[in-house]
Design an enzyme around this catalytic site. Structure first.
Site, PDB file in Angstrom:
ATOM      1  N   CYS A  38       9.635  -3.330   9.114  1.00 14.61           N
ATOM      2  CA  CYS A  38       9.040  -2.042   9.481  1.00 14.61           C
ATOM      3  C   CYS A  38       7.628  -2.163  10.040  1.00 14.61           C
ATOM      4  O   CYS A  38       6.931  -1.166  10.174  1.00 14.61           O
ATOM      5  CB  CYS A  38       9.034  -1.127   8.259  1.00 14.61           C
ATOM      6  SG  CYS A  38      10.680  -0.908   7.577  1.00 14.61           S
ATOM      7  N   CYS A  63       6.970  -7.253  -0.425  1.00 19.71           N
ATOM      8  CA  CYS A  63       5.624  -7.547   0.079  1.00 19.71           C
ATOM      9  C   CYS A  63       4.578  -7.377  -1.024  1.00 19.71           C
ATOM     10  O   CYS A  63       4.855  -6.828  -2.093  1.00 19.71           O
ATOM     11  CB  CYS A  63       5.303  -6.647   1.265  1.00 19.71           C
ATOM     12  SG  CYS A  63       5.214  -4.899   0.834  1.00 19.71           S
TER      13      CYS A  63
END
Length: 118
Positions: free
Chosen positions: A59, A78
């Protein structure tokens, strides 16, 4: 796409589906109410895993994906997700997020249908 790559992608798609379900359950997060969001993000993770060997966040824009993978900051999950439960992709949502569903699983059929229709 070569047959070998297709098989590898299929394996990575299933691996990312299972990872996503397990991680959501482990962290008390949930998938988006719009399961096409969940499907597209899982597909992106699988494509990056297939192409680069790691599930780089799909993204974000990267100047150099290989360098980002080496840095590991944006590899799923992440650092913002691990540290603060902030998922930019909306794959893992906290219960108080307005887009949260009550789902921590996405079946393979739904995943493939949503990917095909996106």
């Amino acid at each position: 796409m070569k047959k070998q790559n297709l098989v590898s992608f299929s394996d990575n798609l299933e691996a990312m589906r299972k990872f996503s379900e397990t991680y959501a359950k482990r962290t008390g997060t949930f998938f988006c109410a719009d399961n096409s969001v969940t499907a597209v993000v899982i597909e992106g993770l699988a494509r990056h895993k297939d192409k680069y060997g790691a599930p780089l966040c799909p993204c974000r824009h990267y100047e150099d994906k290989k360098a980002e993978i080496s840095a590991t900051y944006w590899n799923c999950p992440c650092v913002p997700m691990r540290e603060r439960k902030e998922c930019h992709c909306m794959l893992f949502l906290t219960p108080d997020n307005e887009f949260t569903s009550d789902l921590q699983e996405i079946d393979k059929t739904t995943l493939l249908e949503k990917i095909a229709s996106s």
